[in-house]
Design an enzyme around this catalytic site. Structure first.
Site, PDB file in Angstrom:
ATOM      1  N   HIS A  50     -20.554 -23.421  77.898  1.00  0.00           N
ATOM      2  CA  HIS A  50     -20.148 -24.329  76.824  1.00  0.00           C
ATOM      3  C   HIS A  50     -18.905 -23.753  76.152  1.00  0.00           C
ATOM      4  O   HIS A  50     -18.673 -22.545  76.179  1.00  0.00           O
ATOM      5  CB  HIS A  50     -21.267 -24.466  75.799  1.00  0.00           C
ATOM      6  CG  HIS A  50     -22.463 -25.203  76.305  1.00  0.00           C
ATOM      7  ND1 HIS A  50     -23.427 -25.691  75.458  1.00  0.00           N
ATOM      8  CD2 HIS A  50     -22.861 -25.524  77.563  1.00  0.00           C
ATOM      9  CE1 HIS A  50     -24.365 -26.290  76.166  1.00  0.00           C
ATOM     10  NE2 HIS A  50     -24.050 -26.196  77.447  1.00  0.00           N
ATOM     11  N   GLU A  52     -18.115 -23.119  73.106  1.00  0.00           N
ATOM     12  CA  GLU A  52     -18.350 -22.065  72.122  1.00  0.00           C
ATOM     13  C   GLU A  52     -18.706 -20.747  72.810  1.00  0.00           C
ATOM     14  O   GLU A  52     -18.268 -19.678  72.370  1.00  0.00           O
ATOM     15  CB  GLU A  52     -19.479 -22.460  71.161  1.00  0.00           C
ATOM     16  CG  GLU A  52     -19.202 -23.712  70.375  1.00  0.00           C
ATOM     17  CD  GLU A  52     -19.682 -24.993  71.055  1.00  0.00           C
ATOM     18  OE1 GLU A  52     -19.849 -25.991  70.350  1.00  0.00           O
ATOM     19  OE2 GLU A  52     -19.886 -25.009  72.286  1.00  0.00           O
ATOM     20  N   CYS A  80     -24.767 -26.686  70.291  1.00  0.00           N
ATOM     21  CA  CYS A  80     -26.160 -26.790  70.719  1.00  0.00           C
ATOM     22  C   CYS A  80     -26.920 -25.530  70.284  1.00  0.00           C
ATOM     23  O   CYS A  80     -26.302 -24.549  69.852  1.00  0.00           O
ATOM     24  CB  CYS A  80     -26.231 -26.961  72.233  1.00  0.00           C
ATOM     25  SG  CYS A  80     -25.947 -25.422  73.151  1.00  0.00           S
ATOM     26  N   CYS A  83     -25.605 -22.256  71.789  1.00  0.00           N
ATOM     27  CA  CYS A  83     -24.349 -21.822  71.188  1.00  0.00           C
ATOM     28  C   CYS A  83     -24.553 -21.319  69.767  1.00  0.00           C
ATOM     29  O   CYS A  83     -23.933 -20.335  69.363  1.00  0.00           O
ATOM     30  CB  CYS A  83     -23.334 -22.950  71.228  1.00  0.00           C
ATOM     31  SG  CYS A  83     -22.815 -23.368  72.915  1.00  0.00           S
TER      32      CYS A  83
END
Length: 150
Positions: A50, A52, A80, A83
């Protein structure tokens, strides 16, 4: 400086180059841009890439530390739970985001199963099994601390 705009531009670049989906992030410390990254899930076939997570990994490498205290993340979408965990482990205390997890859900990028599991609402998503007493595992913390004292 518009750090969110930088994250959006990197996201579009990543999508246009089939690197990742519609997510981007920037890590900033003061006025210094540490990194700007897009999601890399497609390019790396890695569900942990992801934006992040990529940004945290790259910022830690660039700064030579696991401690990103004093840094801020600008994310194109609400992080999420995975993260959020990484953000907290890195010591980051502030996140700015635009789209919400509901927006992501509406577009087929749902983390609802994670949020439901972590809230205790739906425990069927994952079966966690505690393995009882294992001497080979039980000494790992002691080994680490003994090694650190050498």
């Amino acid at each position: 400086m518009d750090y969110m705009k930088l994250a959006v531009e990197k996201t579009i670049e990543g999508m246009d180059n089939n690197i990742g989906g519609p997510f981007g992030a920037a890590v900033v410390r003061g006025d210094e841009i540490i990194v700007v990254c897009s999601n890399r899930m497609i390019a790396d076939n890695d569900p942990t890439q992801h934006a992040e997570m990529v940004a945290i990994r790259e910022a830690c490498k660039k700064l030579g530390t696991m401690n990103l205290e004093g840094c801020v993340i600008y994310a194109t979408c609400e992080p999420c739970p995975m993260c959020v965990g990484a953000i907290m482990w890195a010591g980051i205390k502030e996140v700015y985001y635009c789209s919400t997890n509901d927006d992501a859900h509406e577009h087929g990028f749902s983390d609802k199963h994670l949020r439901d599991y972590l809230s205790g609402k739906d425990m069927s998503a994952l079966n966690m099994i505690k393995v009882e007493k294992r001497e080979d595992c039980d000494h790992l913390f002691t080994h680490f601390h003994n090694k650190a004292n050498v």
